[in-house]
Design a protein around this motif. Structure first.
Motif, PDB file in Angstrom:
ATOM      1  N   CYS A 296     -68.801  13.127  10.340  1.00  0.00           N
ATOM      2  CA  CYS A 296     -69.266  12.208   9.278  1.00  0.00           C
ATOM      3  C   CYS A 296     -69.598  10.805   9.796  1.00  0.00           C
ATOM      4  O   CYS A 296     -68.776  10.153  10.435  1.00  0.00           O
ATOM      5  N   PRO A 297     -70.826  10.329   9.491  1.00  0.00           N
ATOM      6  CA  PRO A 297     -71.251   8.990   9.934  1.00  0.00           C
ATOM      7  C   PRO A 297     -70.866   7.850   8.989  1.00  0.00           C
ATOM      8  O   PRO A 297     -71.233   6.703   9.254  1.00  0.00           O
ATOM      9  N   GLN A 298     -70.177   8.166   7.904  1.00  0.00           N
ATOM     10  CA  GLN A 298     -69.939   7.166   6.847  1.00  0.00           C
ATOM     11  C   GLN A 298     -69.217   5.917   7.385  1.00  0.00           C
ATOM     12  O   GLN A 298     -68.193   6.032   8.067  1.00  0.00           O
TER      13      GLN A 298
ATOM     14  N   CYS B  20     -74.061  12.671   6.072  1.00  0.00           N
ATOM     15  CA  CYS B  20     -73.709  14.072   6.328  1.00  0.00           C
ATOM     16  C   CYS B  20     -74.787  15.044   5.858  1.00  0.00           C
ATOM     17  O   CYS B  20     -74.986  16.092   6.479  1.00  0.00           O
TER      18      CYS B  20
ATOM     19  N   CYS C 252     -71.384  12.936   2.217  1.00  0.00           N
ATOM     20  CA  CYS C 252     -72.128  11.702   1.929  1.00  0.00           C
ATOM     21  C   CYS C 252     -73.625  11.938   2.132  1.00  0.00           C
ATOM     22  O   CYS C 252     -74.038  12.783   2.921  1.00  0.00           O
TER      23      CYS C 252
ATOM     24  N   ASP D  90     -67.016  17.126   8.067  1.00  0.00           N
ATOM     25  CA  ASP D  90     -67.592  17.870   6.951  1.00  0.00           C
ATOM     26  C   ASP D  90     -68.000  19.250   7.455  1.00  0.00           C
ATOM     27  O   ASP D  90     -68.625  19.360   8.524  1.00  0.00           O
TER      28      ASP D  90
HETATM   29 ZN   LIG Z   1     -70.127  11.986   5.497  1.00  0.00          ZN
END
Ligand SMILES: [Zn+2]
Length: 203
Positions: free
Chosen positions: A181-183, A117, A98, A39
């Motif tokens: 991004c940690p999603q 994010c 996110c 991101d």
């Molecule tokens: Zn994210």
């Protein structure tokens, strides 16, 4: 002509990252393990009221996706960065970032404590005195958000792969703010966030 490597850093999975880039420098983002959404926000270094603008970018190029040759436009309509090269078919402009709030809405209350994010963008921007009101619609490098003929969006399996990259040439002095991004609730990171590599080169 050879470019000098000015900076070379691994950004750990789930981490924020910021970097000042001067006009003429190029940032290479390498998706080290594949299918990792990066991101991305960018602000003019001189006056951060000028910043990446998704609508201006999409309208100017007449296309939703970012590919080699795409120009990232500011809210003033100026060229901020050029996609100098990429070996991924296309990158996303519309999937957004996110957040804990959107995670709970989409995936359930048990995701409330998961890192997202938006927190990374806030951490990255805080160094420059920026807050939540300075967050605008972001780019998602390496993320696959196909658009169906009826306009339906998907967040589906990535089209990136280990070692693929995007090269972004700075057209003005800039600050880039990244969330690796940690999603983990949808396929944007293959359900497994991984590190990316950032290489800045200059003439
Ligand atoms: Zn994210």
């Amino acid at each position: 002509m050879s470019a000098t490597v000015l900076h070379d850093e691994i950004v750990p999975a789930r981490a924020p990252w910021t970097q000042t880039l001067y006009a003429g420098q190029t940032l290479r983002i390498v998706d080290l393990e594949g299918n990792q959404a990066v991101d991305f926000l960018v602000y003019a270094a001189d006056d951060d009221a000028e910043r990446y603008d998704a609508q201006a970018t999409i309208a100017a190029q007449g296309n939703l996706f970012l590919r080699t040759g795409s120009i990232l436009r500011s809210n003033e309509g100026r060229s901020m960065m050029t996609v100098a090269a990429t070996n991924v078919d296309y990158h996303d402009t519309i999937g957004g970032a996110c957040s804990c709030e959107s995670n709970t809405l989409r995936y359930g209350h048990h995701t409330k404590s998961q890192h997202a994010c938006v927190e990374n963008f806030l951490v990255g921007n805080a160094r420059f005195g920026r807050g939540k009101r300075d967050m605008v619609s972001n780019i998602n490098w390496f993320m696959n958000v196909p658009v169906e003929p009826d306009g339906t969006l998907g967040i589906v399996d990535g089209i990136s792969a280990p070692g693929l990259f995007v090269d972004l040439k700075a057209e003005m002095d800039l600050v880039v703010v990244v969330s690796n991004c940690p999603q983990i609730n949808n396929p944007c990171n293959g359900f497994n966030p991984t590190p990316v590599r950032m290489i800045v080169t200059g003439p």
